[in-house]
Scaffold this motif. Structure first.
Motif, mmCIF file in Angstrom:
data_model
loop_
_atom_site.group_PDB
_atom_site.id
_atom_site.type_symbol
_atom_site.label_atom_id
_atom_site.label_comp_id
_atom_site.label_asym_id
_atom_site.label_seq_id
_atom_site.Cartn_x
_atom_site.Cartn_y
_atom_site.Cartn_z
ATOM 1 N N GLY A 99 -20.364 107.757 81.115
ATOM 2 C CA GLY A 99 -21.261 108.081 80.117
ATOM 3 C C GLY A 99 -22.054 109.236 80.091
ATOM 4 N N LEU A 100 -22.482 109.678 81.436
ATOM 5 C CA LEU A 100 -23.201 110.700 81.736
ATOM 6 C C LEU A 100 -22.253 112.176 81.511
ATOM 7 N N ALA A 101 -21.089 111.881 81.847
ATOM 8 C CA ALA A 101 -20.106 113.132 81.543
ATOM 9 C C ALA A 101 -19.724 113.213 79.953
ATOM 10 N N ALA A 102 -19.781 112.048 79.353
ATOM 11 C CA ALA A 102 -19.491 112.187 77.899
ATOM 12 C C ALA A 102 -20.760 112.976 77.159
ATOM 13 N N LEU A 103 -21.918 112.622 77.850
ATOM 14 C CA LEU A 103 -22.992 112.990 77.070
ATOM 15 C C LEU A 103 -23.082 114.893 77.413
ATOM 16 N N VAL A 104 -22.783 115.004 78.551
ATOM 17 C CA VAL A 104 -22.785 116.373 78.881
ATOM 18 C C VAL A 104 -21.525 117.020 77.998
ATOM 19 N N PHE A 105 -20.413 116.723 77.535
ATOM 20 C CA PHE A 105 -19.635 117.392 76.738
ATOM 21 C C PHE A 105 -20.267 117.195 75.199
ATOM 22 N N VAL A 106 -20.918 116.502 74.903
ATOM 23 C CA VAL A 106 -21.598 116.061 73.474
ATOM 24 C C VAL A 106 -22.516 117.330 73.457
ATOM 25 N N VAL A 107 -23.336 117.537 74.635
ATOM 26 C CA VAL A 107 -24.519 118.577 74.641
ATOM 27 C C VAL A 107 -23.724 120.152 74.723
ATOM 28 N N PHE A 108 -22.968 120.121 75.438
ATOM 29 C CA PHE A 108 -22.357 121.515 75.842
ATOM 30 C C PHE A 108 -22.264 122.375 74.649
ATOM 31 N N PRO A 109 -21.567 121.903 73.459
ATOM 32 C CA PRO A 109 -21.538 122.965 72.269
ATOM 33 C C PRO A 109 -22.917 123.435 71.883
ATOM 34 N N LEU A 110 -23.726 122.776 72.161
ATOM 35 C CA LEU A 110 -25.225 123.156 71.544
ATOM 36 C C LEU A 110 -26.011 124.143 72.598
ATOM 37 N N LEU A 111 -25.682 124.343 73.638
ATOM 38 C CA LEU A 111 -26.071 124.760 74.832
ATOM 39 C C LEU A 111 -26.313 126.329 74.328
ATOM 40 N N PRO A 112 -25.248 127.397 73.708
ATOM 41 C CA PRO A 112 -25.389 128.587 73.621
ATOM 42 C C PRO A 112 -26.434 128.811 72.684
ATOM 43 N N SER A 113 -26.635 127.931 71.496
ATOM 44 C CA SER A 113 -27.474 128.182 70.595
ATOM 45 C C SER A 113 -28.890 127.898 70.929
ATOM 46 N N LEU A 114 -29.124 126.903 71.789
ATOM 47 C CA LEU A 114 -30.343 126.679 72.425
ATOM 48 C C LEU A 114 -30.699 127.749 73.281
ATOM 49 N N PHE A 115 -30.106 128.449 74.116
ATOM 50 C CA PHE A 115 -30.434 129.526 75.017
ATOM 51 C C PHE A 115 -30.426 130.876 74.171
ATOM 52 N N GLY A 116 -30.340 130.856 72.831
ATOM 53 C CA GLY A 116 -30.598 132.119 71.951
ATOM 54 C C GLY A 116 -29.349 132.893 71.992
ATOM 55 N N ALA A 117 -28.254 132.464 72.380
ATOM 56 C CA ALA A 117 -27.091 133.356 71.994
ATOM 57 C C ALA A 117 -26.598 133.599 70.951
ATOM 58 N N SER A 118 -26.152 134.878 70.436
ATOM 59 C CA SER A 118 -25.856 135.376 69.211
ATOM 60 C C SER A 118 -24.541 134.607 68.677
ATOM 61 N N PRO A 119 -24.201 134.512 67.385
ATOM 62 C CA PRO A 119 -23.166 133.962 66.697
ATOM 63 C C PRO A 119 -21.780 134.590 67.227
ATOM 64 N N ALA A 120 -21.954 135.817 67.596
ATOM 65 C CA ALA A 120 -20.664 136.468 68.028
ATOM 66 C C ALA A 120 -20.420 135.950 69.563
ATOM 67 N N THR A 121 -21.410 135.703 70.463
ATOM 68 C CA THR A 121 -21.093 135.222 71.663
ATOM 69 C C THR A 121 -20.944 133.788 71.536
ATOM 70 N N ASP A 122 -21.483 133.083 70.797
ATOM 71 C CA ASP A 122 -20.776 131.688 70.620
ATOM 72 C C ASP A 122 -19.312 131.648 70.170
ATOM 73 N N ALA A 123 -19.202 132.531 69.152
ATOM 74 C CA ALA A 123 -17.674 132.636 68.721
ATOM 75 C C ALA A 123 -16.622 132.911 69.923
ATOM 76 N N GLU A 124 -17.105 133.901 70.667
ATOM 77 C CA GLU A 124 -16.242 134.428 71.837
ATOM 78 C C GLU A 124 -16.146 133.430 72.801
ATOM 79 N N LEU A 125 -17.123 132.735 73.153
ATOM 80 C CA LEU A 125 -17.267 131.391 74.062
ATOM 81 C C LEU A 125 -16.210 130.231 73.450
#
Length: 325
Positions: A254-280
Motif C-alpha cells: 500500500g505504501l509503494a502504491a501511494l508512492v506511484f500515485v504521488v510520483f507524477p505530482l512531484l515535478p510540479s510540487l518542486f517547481g519544475a517547468s512544463p518542459a522538464t515535466d514533459a521530458e521526464l
C-alpha cells in the motif's frame, strides 16, 4: 500442574494423553498475536515488502517505457543522403528519393527534414557551432513505417542504395539493441534486489520462529504432554506468521502504491517547468502503474505471506525434531 511435576509423574501416566477439548486448543494461540515481538516483526516485514513492491513497480515501469521506446524506434527509419556539390541538386535528389520511398509497400509517411531540423538534431551532441550550415552534413529523410504491414527493410535498403548513390537506410537497430540491453540489465538488478529482500525476510522469520519457540517452550511441552502432534503445533505458528505476513505485505504494498500515485505530482510540487515535466514523462512514462502493475503489487503480498508461512513451518519442524531427539 507445573512442568517439573509432569516430569516426575510415573511413566505409565505420562504416556497417556490427557483429554483436552480441541476447542480449548484452538482458542488458545501458542504465539500471542499482539506481542511486542509480533509488532516489531510486522514493522520489519512491512519495510521489506515496501522495498520489494517499490522495486517491482519500478522495474515494471522501466519495461513499459522501454517497450514504448522500442515501438517508436521500430516504427520509423531514417534515410541519410550525402549532399551534392550544389544545393539545388541536393534538393532534387531528396525529392526523387522521397518519391521513390512513397511508392514502396509498407511506407506510411515520408518527410524530408530541412537543413535547420538536421542541425537541431546535431546540436545536443556538438553544441551551437557557428558555421554549422556550411558543413557538408548528410540530409535526412524520416520514413514512417506501417506497423500493421511493415516493409522488408533489408530488401528496401538494397533497392535504395542501388537506385540512388550516396543514400543509406538506417533502421536504428543499434539503438534498439542498446535499449534492450539497458532494460535487461535493470530488470536483472531489480530481480537481484527482490531476491535479497526475500532472503532477508526468510532470515528474519527464522529468527522470529526460534525466539517464539524459545519463549513458549513450556507451552509446547505441555501440548506434547497432552497428546498434541508436531503438525498441530506447526500449524499454530504457520497461522501466526502468515497473518503477520499478510498484514505487513499489504501495508508495504500500500505504501509503494501511494508512492506511484504521488510520483507524477512531484515535478510540479518542486517547481519544475512544463518542459522538464514533459521530458521526464518521455523518459520514464507517466510514472503511474496500470492495473497489471497493481496486480504485481498484490502478488508481492501473496509471496510475502507464503514466505512467512513456509519458512515458519520448516523452522518449527526443525526445532521440534531437535527437541525430540
Amino acid at each position: 500442574m507445573s512442568i517439573d511435576t509432569m516430569r516426575n509423574l510415573p511413566a505409565v501416566i505420562r504416556e497417556q494423553p490427557l483429554a483436552v477439548p480441541k476447542l480449548a486448543l484452538r482458542n488458545s494461540p501458542i504465539v500471542p498475536p499482539r506481542s511486542v515481538t509480533g509488532r516489531s516483526l510486522v514493522v520489519v516485514i512491512t519495510i521489506m515488502a515496501f522495498l520489494a513492491s517499490l522495486t517491482t513497480g519500478v522495474v515494471y515501469l522501466i519495461n513499459q517505457s522501454a517497450s514504448a521506446w522500442l515501438r517508436d524506434v521500430a516504427s520509423e527509419v531514417t534515410v541519410q543522403v550525402r549532399p551534392a556539390a550544389d544545393a539545388t541538386q541536393t534538393e532534387a535528389k531528396l525529392a526523387e528519393i522521397s518519391d521513390f520511398l512513397s511508392k514502396q509497400i509498407g511506407i506510411a509517411d515520408v518527410r524530408v527534414l530541412s537543413q535547420r531540423e538536421t542541425n537541431a538534431l546535431i546540436e545536443p551532441w556538438l553544441g551551437k557551432v557557428e558555421g554549422l550550415e556550411s558543413l557538408p552534413l548528410p540530409r535526412l529523410i524520416a520514413v514512417q513505417l506501417d506497423r500493421e504491414n511493415p516493409p522488408d527493410l533489408p530488401t528496401l535498403s538494397v533497392a535504395l542504395e542501388g537506385e540512388f548513390e550516396g543514400a543509406m537506410l538506417d533502421d536504428h537497430g543499434r539503438w534498439q539493441a542498446q535499449i534492450r540491453s539497458l532494460t535487461s540489465t535493470l530488470a536483472v538488478a531489480g530481480l537481484g534486489v527482490i531476491a535479497l529482500v526475500a532472503l532477508a525476510t526468510v532470515a528474519i522469520i527464522v529468527s522470529a520462529t526460534r525466539s517464539a519457540m524459545a519463549s513458549n517452550r513450556e507451552i509446547v511441552e505441555v501440548l506434547h504432554f497432552v497428546g498434541a502432534r508436531d503438525r498441530f503445533i506447526a500449524q499454530q505458528f504457520e497461522k501466526h506468521f502468515q497473518t503477520l505476513g499478510i498484514m505487513a505485505g499489504a501495508a508495504g504494498a500500500g505504501l509503494a502504491a501511494l508512492v506511484f500515485v504521488v510520483f507524477p505530482l512531484l515535478p510540479s510540487l518542486f517547481g519544475a517547468s512544463p518542459a522538464t515535466d514533459a521530458e521526464l514523462r518521455r523518459l520514464v512514462g507517466a510514472g503511474t502503474l496500470d492495473w497489471l502493475g497493481y496486480a504485481l503489487l498484490v502478488l508481492v503480498v501473496v509471496v510475502v505471506a507464503a514466505i512467512c508461512r513456509i519458512t515458519s513451518r520448516f523452522g518449527v519442524y526443525r526445532i521440534l525434531d531437535q527437541q525430540n531427539r
